[in-house]
Design a protein around this motif. Sequence first.
Motif, PDB file in Angstrom:
ATOM      1  N   SER B 175      -7.581   7.690  13.979  1.00  0.00           N
ATOM      2  CA  SER B 175      -7.898   6.335  13.546  1.00  0.00           C
ATOM      3  C   SER B 175      -8.281   6.961  12.027  1.00  0.00           C
ATOM      4  O   SER B 175      -8.781   5.948  11.174  1.00  0.00           O
ATOM      5  CB  SER B 175      -9.195   5.850  14.074  1.00  0.00           C
ATOM      6  OG  SER B 175     -10.177   7.054  14.330  1.00  0.00           O
ATOM      7  N   ASN B 176      -8.311   8.071  11.511  1.00  0.00           N
ATOM      8  CA  ASN B 176      -8.665   8.380  10.150  1.00  0.00           C
ATOM      9  C   ASN B 176      -7.406   7.959   9.341  1.00  0.00           C
ATOM     10  O   ASN B 176      -7.560   8.623   7.989  1.00  0.00           O
ATOM     11  CB  ASN B 176      -9.229   9.626   9.986  1.00  0.00           C
ATOM     12  CG  ASN B 176      -8.420  10.840  10.642  1.00  0.00           C
ATOM     13  OD1 ASN B 176      -7.236  10.489  11.094  1.00  0.00           O
ATOM     14  ND2 ASN B 176      -8.526  11.950  10.603  1.00  0.00           N
ATOM     15  N   PRO B 178      -5.369   5.856   6.289  1.00  0.00           N
ATOM     16  CA  PRO B 178      -5.352   4.657   5.480  1.00  0.00           C
ATOM     17  C   PRO B 178      -4.453   3.636   6.140  1.00  0.00           C
ATOM     18  O   PRO B 178      -3.401   4.019   6.635  1.00  0.00           O
ATOM     19  CB  PRO B 178      -4.967   4.993   4.124  1.00  0.00           C
ATOM     20  CG  PRO B 178      -4.139   6.399   4.426  1.00  0.00           C
ATOM     21  CD  PRO B 178      -4.594   7.154   5.649  1.00  0.00           C
ATOM     22  N   GLU B 179      -4.786   2.456   5.780  1.00  0.00           N
ATOM     23  CA  GLU B 179      -4.059   1.276   6.586  1.00  0.00           C
ATOM     24  C   GLU B 179      -2.689   1.247   6.112  1.00  0.00           C
ATOM     25  O   GLU B 179      -1.636   0.949   7.081  1.00  0.00           O
ATOM     26  CB  GLU B 179      -4.708  -0.163   5.966  1.00  0.00           C
ATOM     27  CG  GLU B 179      -4.234  -1.465   6.799  1.00  0.00           C
ATOM     28  CD  GLU B 179      -4.498  -2.610   6.334  1.00  0.00           C
ATOM     29  OE1 GLU B 179      -4.312  -3.667   6.661  1.00  0.00           O
ATOM     30  OE2 GLU B 179      -5.503  -2.471   5.270  1.00  0.00           O
ATOM     31  N   ARG B 180      -2.311   1.795   4.829  1.00  0.00           N
ATOM     32  CA  ARG B 180      -0.693   1.671   4.587  1.00  0.00           C
ATOM     33  C   ARG B 180      -0.004   2.721   5.388  1.00  0.00           C
ATOM     34  O   ARG B 180       1.211   2.239   5.728  1.00  0.00           O
ATOM     35  CB  ARG B 180      -0.881   2.061   2.949  1.00  0.00           C
ATOM     36  CG  ARG B 180       0.590   1.766   2.485  1.00  0.00           C
ATOM     37  CD  ARG B 180       0.366   2.055   0.927  1.00  0.00           C
ATOM     38  NE  ARG B 180      -0.190   3.508   0.627  1.00  0.00           N
ATOM     39  CZ  ARG B 180       0.100   4.643   0.555  1.00  0.00           C
ATOM     40  NH1 ARG B 180       1.488   4.663   0.937  1.00  0.00           N
ATOM     41  NH2 ARG B 180      -0.661   5.644   0.309  1.00  0.00           N
ATOM     42  N   GLN B 181      -0.713   3.674   5.390  1.00  0.00           N
ATOM     43  CA  GLN B 181       0.029   4.780   6.166  1.00  0.00           C
ATOM     44  C   GLN B 181       0.138   4.456   7.759  1.00  0.00           C
ATOM     45  O   GLN B 181       1.208   4.639   8.517  1.00  0.00           O
ATOM     46  CB  GLN B 181      -0.652   6.117   6.291  1.00  0.00           C
ATOM     47  CG  GLN B 181      -0.509   6.491   4.857  1.00  0.00           C
ATOM     48  CD  GLN B 181      -1.004   7.982   4.673  1.00  0.00           C
ATOM     49  OE1 GLN B 181      -1.698   8.690   5.387  1.00  0.00           O
ATOM     50  NE2 GLN B 181      -0.324   8.632   3.512  1.00  0.00           N
ATOM     51  N   VAL B 182      -0.892   3.597   8.433  1.00  0.00           N
ATOM     52  CA  VAL B 182      -0.682   3.094   9.925  1.00  0.00           C
ATOM     53  C   VAL B 182       0.353   2.136   9.682  1.00  0.00           C
ATOM     54  O   VAL B 182       1.250   2.215  10.620  1.00  0.00           O
ATOM     55  CB  VAL B 182      -2.186   2.494  10.273  1.00  0.00           C
ATOM     56  CG1 VAL B 182      -1.884   1.838  11.491  1.00  0.00           C
ATOM     57  CG2 VAL B 182      -3.104   3.531  10.257  1.00  0.00           C
ATOM     58  N   LYS B 183       0.582   1.256   8.685  1.00  0.00           N
ATOM     59  CA  LYS B 183       1.592   0.287   8.782  1.00  0.00           C
ATOM     60  C   LYS B 183       2.717   1.109   9.112  1.00  0.00           C
ATOM     61  O   LYS B 183       3.960   0.697   9.511  1.00  0.00           O
ATOM     62  CB  LYS B 183       1.769  -0.513   7.548  1.00  0.00           C
ATOM     63  CG  LYS B 183       0.563  -1.716   7.538  1.00  0.00           C
ATOM     64  CD  LYS B 183       1.267  -2.996   7.206  1.00  0.00           C
ATOM     65  CE  LYS B 183       0.344  -4.283   7.606  1.00  0.00           C
ATOM     66  NZ  LYS B 183      -0.124  -4.745   6.792  1.00  0.00           N
ATOM     67  N   GLU B 186       3.723   2.295  12.359  1.00  0.00           N
ATOM     68  CA  GLU B 186       4.133   1.219  13.220  1.00  0.00           C
ATOM     69  C   GLU B 186       5.343   1.106  13.170  1.00  0.00           C
ATOM     70  O   GLU B 186       5.916   0.698  14.143  1.00  0.00           O
ATOM     71  CB  GLU B 186       2.970  -0.122  12.956  1.00  0.00           C
ATOM     72  CG  GLU B 186       1.697   0.075  13.545  1.00  0.00           C
ATOM     73  CD  GLU B 186       0.975  -1.042  13.126  1.00  0.00           C
ATOM     74  OE1 GLU B 186       1.265  -1.999  12.315  1.00  0.00           O
ATOM     75  OE2 GLU B 186      -0.293  -1.129  13.465  1.00  0.00           O
TER      76      GLU B 186
END
Lengths: 360, 550
Positions: B175-176, B178-183, B186
Amino acid sequence: MFQASEKAGILLALCGLLLIGATSLGFSTSQYAMNLIGQIAAFALLALSLDLLWGFCGILSLGHGLFFAIGGYLVAMHLVKVTFDATGTPPDFMLFMGWDSLPFYYFQLDSIAYLIVAIAAVTTVVSFVFGYVSFRSRVTGVYFAIITQALVYMVMLYMFRNDSGFGGNNGMTGFKEIFGMPASGSTTAAFLCGGSLATLGLCLYGCKKLVDSPIGQFMLAVREDESRLRFLGVNTVHIKLIAWCISAILAAMAGFLYVPQVGIVNPTILSPELSIEIAAWVALGGRGSLLGPILGAVVISGLKFILTGLAPDLWPFILATLIICVVIWSPNGLADTSSHVASFYRRLGSLTSIKGRSQP
Amino acid sequence: MTFLRTYLLSVLLAIAGSVSADGQDRQDTSAIVGGLCSSKPTQMNQALNALGSFTVESSDPLVIENNARWALWIISALTKKQLVCSPTGSGFVKGEDELREAVTRELTKVDENVKLKAPFLHLPVRPTAEIIAATTEMILASVTNDAVSDKSLESLDKKPEQVNSRQFSYLLKQSNLPERQVKQLELVEAYQLLRSEDLTDYSTALAVLRENASRKSLTALIEIQSSLSPEASGSKVEMTSNAINAIETELQIGQFLSVLYSGLSYSSILFLAAIGLAIVFGLMGVINLAQGEFIMIGAYITFVIQELLASFAYGLMPFYLLISIPFVFVLTGGIGAAIEYSVIRHLYTRPLMTLLATWGVSIFLVNAVRVLFGTQNLEFYVPDYLVGGVTLFGDFLVTWNRLATIGFAVLVLLLTWILVNKTRFGVNVRAVTENRNMAGAIGIDTRKVDVLSFALGSGLAGLAGLALSTIYNVNPTMGTNFIVDAFMVVVLGGVGSIWGTLLAALLVGIVNVAIEPVYGAVAAKVIVMTLIIVVIQFRPEGLFSLKVRK
């Protein structure tokens, strides 16, 4: 009796005919010299064509290379076709494209009569259509110069394409035989040179007759004050069109003479630079005189031939300086030189006469 | 003989007796190293994947860290040809003048007769190694709470189907990030889910791909579509074709936008080049064929300043474009003023002769630059803040350097407008444009106005050269590429009008860029020419002509 330009025209034509006659009798000449003189004669004819338009009708075209190229490309197509008929192998640029026969527009071009008709027809149609559209909407002066420049640039871009069937950026070359003569050799060069000189002479004579005729007087009137002429009820579009089309045909003839002598045609003759250079010949030689531009073309292209060999880096600077100086100090080009000299002598004369008077 | 038997027995007993975690690991790792040493592409790929899975086998962060470091060490040794194998299949890693056992990382020595050979890195093995290294780096970063580098994410993005699934599912649980990298993760997951049989997984994947429409997702989907059998999975077929349609539409819009965008940036350059021409033409009736060369000189001055900064003030290098602005403007303007003073002022009454004179000037300038700098294209340093861009819509990439050019042109447009409409100099310029004699009669120094506006026009062209230096080729003859278009802009827009020049620059620029890739440069020029001829039929002096007494 005859005026200077008529005399010069007849003289040039006689020189050309004499050269042709002497060569056919077996008189041999230097191939290099003949080639050089012949090319310069073609350039002189090109300068004459622009002078007729700019010097006598006041219309500056910066796209005269277009008509030069029409003549040049058509004659090159003729030479390609003749070579193809003789050897049976298509030229390299078509082999690259994977074509094994010539495109349809080479049809019948192996006949010289058809070639001449084709050059005349294509040049007239192109110049008439473009001239009619522009003159009717009263595009004049600098606007016309810019539009013609854009036109020639556009055609150059097209000719750079390899799929056009006109040789693309390498152009057309490798001609085996020119008008029934071997492609290289001093006899061929002498015949072509003689032909160019004779054509130049005849065109000069014809132009002189033209500018002295009523149409020529109307052309001068357009140059001096087009609006006034229009108010007097004259349709200036017709006059400008006549001048424009005749000038275009002269330029096409120059191209017709030029390409067989250099043995290659490629899109660089369509570059805006060449077209501006033609205007430079005319301006340097003197607009409005028929002999001046011929002299300008001879001097500048002669200098170019000599100096691009001797000092290739220096030549552009010399050309630029020459153009700037002449344009600033001698508005009518080299044709002014005689009046400069005359005024110098007048001043000299008045100085001495003052001296003479002061010593009674 | 007896000795040997007892020895073997005792070894077997030892292994059977102590199936500790450590021993299991040791076996796994030596199997992996053996696979890598096999020099066969399939076995090496399997070994690399096993190595990937091995890193996330334990749930203890310390063990994961340890294993990940070891995996990275092995992979980097493999790609650098430092991993060498003995004929029996045990691996060693060569250091500068040491040799370490590949499994235990302990220093060791090998008999000189044993021939050590680096396994050959086959072409299909390289991307796998790269991807496993990238995921392992990300895992290591997530365990040690470091930031995940974008570079490793990018290499995942290149070959999403080769990502090790066990490593990947571990990463997704972290969960650590950043959002951009999570995207981005995905998206990579979506490529994997495309192969899944489960319909919900498949539709999630499609949704994610639709959100991130690109050429790549389109090709992936088309590939999937062709592999689907229609009777077996009817709804799947429909879903796929819907997604393909949606992505195609988005890509088309994106392409339209990018044509518009590069058209805008070309228009900005044209505007900068043409506005000076238009002002000078309106003012003096002079057409300057050397305007293209002022663009070229502007670019060369920028280059000189870049080189000076590189040798004397390296720290200022990233800002050389900004630093160049005043120099370029003043120097090109100065050269323009000098040319006006020495050549053009003699020719006001003969506009066609100015064409020739300025052509002479342009030959002079081109050759002077050629002699000084040579004919090759100049290399410009592109500062970091101008590299790259952001993808907005489909394939539509907004690149920073073009955006900067457009912004710069807008700024210059505003400043020029203020200069012409709100200052005394501008009033003088407009007065002289409308009626030179009258302006002179009421005390305006028309000569000064001429020189200054010519300098202004040249300076603006110089700025155009600065603006295009990071986008287009810079060489002595570059001016001719722009001059014909710039003239068309002036003729179309009407002389002396800022808004006319702007509109015409937009038209010519966008038509050029939109037509050129599809129908070629000729068609673009033909269309612009036709446009001009049509406009001139109705408005002989251009779109926005000033009412001027002649």
